[in-house]
Scaffold this motif. Structure first.
Motif, PDB file in Angstrom:
ATOM      1  N   THR A 105       3.047   0.306 -18.938  1.00 23.13           N
ATOM      2  CA  THR A 105       3.162   1.290 -17.845  1.00 23.13           C
ATOM      3  C   THR A 105       2.933   0.634 -16.485  1.00 23.13           C
ATOM      4  O   THR A 105       3.576   1.001 -15.500  1.00 23.13           O
ATOM      5  N   GLU A 106       2.033  -0.342 -16.459  1.00 25.31           N
ATOM      6  CA  GLU A 106       1.820  -1.064 -15.199  1.00 25.31           C
ATOM      7  C   GLU A 106       3.071  -1.834 -14.793  1.00 25.31           C
ATOM      8  O   GLU A 106       3.480  -1.817 -13.623  1.00 25.31           O
ATOM      9  N   GLN A 107       3.690  -2.505 -15.747  1.00 23.44           N
ATOM     10  CA  GLN A 107       4.897  -3.290 -15.460  1.00 23.44           C
ATOM     11  C   GLN A 107       6.068  -2.405 -15.040  1.00 23.44           C
ATOM     12  O   GLN A 107       6.893  -2.805 -14.219  1.00 23.44           O
ATOM     13  N   LEU A 108       6.129  -1.212 -15.586  1.00 26.23           N
ATOM     14  CA  LEU A 108       7.190  -0.284 -15.178  1.00 26.23           C
ATOM     15  C   LEU A 108       7.073   0.061 -13.697  1.00 26.23           C
ATOM     16  O   LEU A 108       8.082   0.197 -13.000  1.00 26.23           O
ATOM     17  N   GLY A 109       5.846   0.198 -13.216  1.00 27.89           N
ATOM     18  CA  GLY A 109       5.664   0.443 -11.787  1.00 27.89           C
ATOM     19  C   GLY A 109       6.139  -0.727 -10.955  1.00 27.89           C
ATOM     20  O   GLY A 109       6.747  -0.550  -9.888  1.00 27.89           O
ATOM     21  N   SER A 164       3.260   6.585  -8.738  1.00 30.15           N
ATOM     22  CA  SER A 164       2.954   6.537  -7.309  1.00 30.15           C
ATOM     23  C   SER A 164       3.599   5.319  -6.657  1.00 30.15           C
ATOM     24  O   SER A 164       4.126   5.397  -5.537  1.00 30.15           O
ATOM     25  N   ARG A 165       3.568   4.195  -7.362  1.00 33.05           N
ATOM     26  CA  ARG A 165       4.194   2.982  -6.831  1.00 33.05           C
ATOM     27  C   ARG A 165       5.708   3.161  -6.708  1.00 33.05           C
ATOM     28  O   ARG A 165       6.308   2.749  -5.704  1.00 33.05           O
ATOM     29  N   VAL A 166       6.307   3.776  -7.701  1.00 35.34           N
ATOM     30  CA  VAL A 166       7.750   4.037  -7.649  1.00 35.34           C
ATOM     31  C   VAL A 166       8.068   5.005  -6.511  1.00 35.34           C
ATOM     32  O   VAL A 166       8.992   4.785  -5.714  1.00 35.34           O
ATOM     33  N   ALA A 167       7.274   6.080  -6.408  1.00 35.09           N
ATOM     34  CA  ALA A 167       7.534   7.105  -5.397  1.00 35.09           C
ATOM     35  C   ALA A 167       7.341   6.579  -3.978  1.00 35.09           C
ATOM     36  O   ALA A 167       7.923   7.120  -3.034  1.00 35.09           O
ATOM     37  N   SER A 168       6.535   5.530  -3.826  1.00 40.88           N
ATOM     38  CA  SER A 168       6.326   4.968  -2.479  1.00 40.88           C
ATOM     39  C   SER A 168       7.618   4.423  -1.884  1.00 40.88           C
ATOM     40  O   SER A 168       7.712   4.213  -0.673  1.00 40.88           O
ATOM     41  N   LYS A 169       8.623   4.221  -2.734  1.00 39.43           N
ATOM     42  CA  LYS A 169       9.921   3.724  -2.269  1.00 39.43           C
ATOM     43  C   LYS A 169      10.962   4.843  -2.144  1.00 39.43           C
ATOM     44  O   LYS A 169      12.119   4.587  -1.817  1.00 39.43           O
ATOM     45  N   PHE A 170      10.546   6.076  -2.445  1.00 37.06           N
ATOM     46  CA  PHE A 170      11.437   7.231  -2.321  1.00 37.06           C
ATOM     47  C   PHE A 170      11.736   7.535  -0.858  1.00 37.06           C
ATOM     48  O   PHE A 170      10.945   7.224   0.036  1.00 37.06           O
ATOM     49  N   ASP A 171      12.868   8.196  -0.630  1.00 34.80           N
ATOM     50  CA  ASP A 171      13.015   8.899   0.641  1.00 34.80           C
ATOM     51  C   ASP A 171      12.405  10.290   0.439  1.00 34.80           C
ATOM     52  O   ASP A 171      12.116  10.698  -0.677  1.00 34.80           O
ATOM     53  N   GLU A 172      12.191  11.020   1.519  1.00 31.64           N
ATOM     54  CA  GLU A 172      11.448  12.287   1.440  1.00 31.64           C
ATOM     55  C   GLU A 172      12.097  13.286   0.479  1.00 31.64           C
ATOM     56  O   GLU A 172      11.414  14.018  -0.227  1.00 31.64           O
TER      57      GLU A 172
END
Length: 351
Positions: free
Chosen positions: A44-48, A87-95
């Motif tokens: 799960t860590e690596q997926l982030g 959270s790490r993935v979402a940090s790269k999202f647009d709004e």
């Protein structure tokens, strides 16, 4: 070729290989290793981390769909790591992606039958809160209300933990109207783990909002933790929380609440609680009336705690001696100044 080297090879070939080859491979692996918490934590860590290799933003949701397989794992550490990676993935999202991709996942898990899905959903609330509009915030409030009433204590605890993370972002008026009634119930919950979390949260609310009405509502409720003889972890948590709020309430509140709590906790039957109370005492001592400190606390230090049967308690007392010495010197200085002022007033006619 080892499994690790093949994964590295795929990543180096670029984002297309990550999407087409790696994610299907991981999706296939997860159900086979879900009972192995150590492997699941690593995976799960690596997926982030793969958020850096997946390609353009439009492909980021693919990682969420894969992480979803781990979101209801029985191990709390795996679920926590899943939320962390999301959270790490979402940090790269647009709004817009917060609303279109992450919010539906939260709503889906919030309606799940298993408590694990609700706990993970609660963990996503802080992640979404600052990225959605007022209308969708209302939706998050409804989910929170659902969780705090849940019959499973772990879900209620998760609700408390998620609220603690967004407490500072909620406007004071809404906090008083919508959340204070909930917090008042949770802080007297019949389960220790919920009460511990709620006491911690109450401290964060007091520290972040610094509001007289909030203090007047929460401090008397927190007092019950000091008086709860059945739950030593709750009393320990209060001893920790005292240190965090001592600088955020008025001097009269320190004298009226915190000093009395400290006195109760210094006489606690559990050495861990007495130790933590001693560690928190310096911050209280800096804010309270010195006369009350000398009257209520110093006798306990001198007659009981200095001879405590617990070595940890005696060590905690020893580490705080410089602070006590400084306070005594301050008290002597104050007394001398007052005496000087009295003498000077008597002689003033002759000046």
């Amino acid at each position: 070729m080892s499994h690790d080297s093949s994964v590295t090879s795929l990543v180096t070939k670029g984002s297309e290989a990550t999407r087409i080859k790696m994610l299907p491979l991981i999706t296939e692996i997860i159900p086979k290793i879900e009972d192995n918490s150590e492997l699941m934590l690593v995976l799960t860590e690596q997926l982030g981390l793969l958020a850096d290799y997946i390609g353009p933003q439009k492909y980021l949701p693919l990682l969420l769909y894969t992480l979803e397989l781990a979101a209801t794992n029985d191990e709390a550490a795996v679920r926590d790591k899943t939320v962390e990676s999301m959270s790490r993935v979402a940090s790269k999202f647009d709004e817009s992606q917060y609303t279109s991709e992450l919010l539906p996942l939260l709503m889906k898990w919030s309606k799940g039958q298993a408590y694990t899905s609700k706990v993970t959903a609660a963990g996503l609330i802080p992640l979404l809160y600052s990225h959605v509009n007022a209308q969708r915030k209302e939706l998050l409030y409804k989910v929170y209300n659902q969780f705090y009433k849940d019959e499973v204590p772990i879900v209620r605890k998760a609700a408390v933990a998620s609220f603690a993370e967004i407490a500072s972002m909620i406007e004071t008026s809404r906090l008083k109207k919508n959340f204070m009634p909930i917090l008042k119930k949770l802080i007297v919950d019949n389960q220790e783990l919920v009460r511990v979390a709620a006491t911690e949260m109450a401290g964060k609310v007091i520290a972040s909002h610094k509001n007289k009405e909030i203090n007047e509502a929460l401090l008397p409720l927190m007092k019950q933790a000091a008086e709860e003889k059945r739950m030593w972890r709750l009393r320990f948590t209060l001893a920790e929380t005292i240190s965090s709020i001592a600088g955020d309430i008025t001097k009269s509140e320190v004298d009226g609440f915190l000093l009395n709590w400290i006195c109760d906790l210094l006489g606690d039957s559990e050495p861990e609680v007495r130790t933590q109370a001693l560690l928190s005492l310096p911050k209280v001592a800096k804010r309270c009336s010195i006369s009350l400190l000398v009257e209520k606390v110093f006798p306990m230090l001198k007659t009981r705690l200095i001879k405590d049967i617990s070595e940890h308690v005696r060590i905690a007392l020893a580490t705080a001696i410089p602070m006590y010495s400084a306070l005594i010197l301050s008290l002597i200085h104050i007394c001398r100044c007052r005496r000087y002022a009295v003498c000077r007033s008597r002689w003033s006619p002759y000046h």
